[in-house]
Design a protein around this motif. Sequence first.
Motif, mmCIF file in Angstrom:
data_model
loop_
_atom_site.group_PDB
_atom_site.id
_atom_site.type_symbol
_atom_site.label_atom_id
_atom_site.label_comp_id
_atom_site.label_asym_id
_atom_site.label_seq_id
_atom_site.Cartn_x
_atom_site.Cartn_y
_atom_site.Cartn_z
ATOM 1 N N SER A 5 1.490 -8.718 6.658
ATOM 2 C CA SER A 5 1.252 -7.271 6.817
ATOM 3 C C SER A 5 1.964 -6.746 8.054
ATOM 4 N N GLN A 56 -5.019 -1.693 3.119
ATOM 5 C CA GLN A 56 -4.086 -2.810 3.243
ATOM 6 C C GLN A 56 -3.999 -3.352 4.662
ATOM 7 N N SER A 65 0.834 -1.199 0.000
ATOM 8 C CA SER A 65 0.000 0.000 0.000
ATOM 9 C C SER A 65 0.872 1.253 0.000
#
Length: 335
Positions: free
Chosen positions: A67, A48, A21
């Motif tokens: 992430s 994201q 992102s």
Amino acid sequence: MRAAKHLVGLGLSVCLTLVLSSCETSCNFSGTGLSEAVVSAAVDPETQAPTDIRSSFEASIETVYASVKVNHAPSGSKVKALFFYLQDGVQQIAEVEKEVSGSCYVSFELSPPAIGWPLGQYEVRLLLDGEGEKRAQFSLVQAPGKPDELSAPVPSDAPQQSQLPSPELDQISYKRVAEANLGFSFEMPSDWSWELTPKKDYLISGPSGSQAFEIAVRCHIVAKSGGSAGSLQLQFEEAQSQMAAVPGSKLLKKGLAKIAGVEAPFFIVGYRTKDSRGVQEDFAHSQLVLETHSYYLWLSYSAPVAVYTAYLPVFQHLVDSFSFADALDTSAVKE
């Protein structure tokens, strides 16, 4: 952006597709760092941010997301992600970095290679400008209750077929047959036959006049001489392409199956063709490949769907009983 590296000892290549992102700009750089490193089955398409956070995924999953939250990063900062496969020691499989600034989530999208996810434990390590390492581990596992399953689902648009009675599996006797020159052996029903075809494949089939006569089990050998055979993954991809060229064929399933002590990639396709009586039928076709020091061995199982389903335990027995005179050395499947 793509990165590809080998998983040592598994003969597989893993390609990781990375989607990151863009961060919102922030002027407050106090508390700069990373937090909330997780792995998930999905991310918010706008921010994201991770959703459906997990630590374990079934091997049928198509995408795994790693992430991390970036906090107050100065302009020009870089987040680096390093991915490791932990099943046979610590093996780095990929490394990538992305320039960021401000505060945001950064996500990395992992996709399996053509031959499917190698099962086992993985780890991602994330750093901001080489510092503040955050880690997250996850595993790829077989679906619960379905280890090494080679069954083929029937296509939803396939014509309805009459169900065949399952063979009396507990009454089937087996014999072990061996290929002395190539050093492998396996068990098959005592009343089945195997023969060398003009194409130098071994064809295994049931007795004439029985349901099992519609079955074709083939052992196909591809020599590595001169390196012309390519890698295990190339072999697998070429076989899928050949089956995809069959008119009306559909890929039903792919994954990994245990054979001779190693995990072998397999796929299952469905197509329509004539049976031994000349009648058009829906067929299922399983094909798996494993690698030895000197050759690739392809093992396939095909039959009309009803026969395929009824005799699948017999083929599974053949796969489970498959062995080599010399145990396979996993170092032989690095490429």
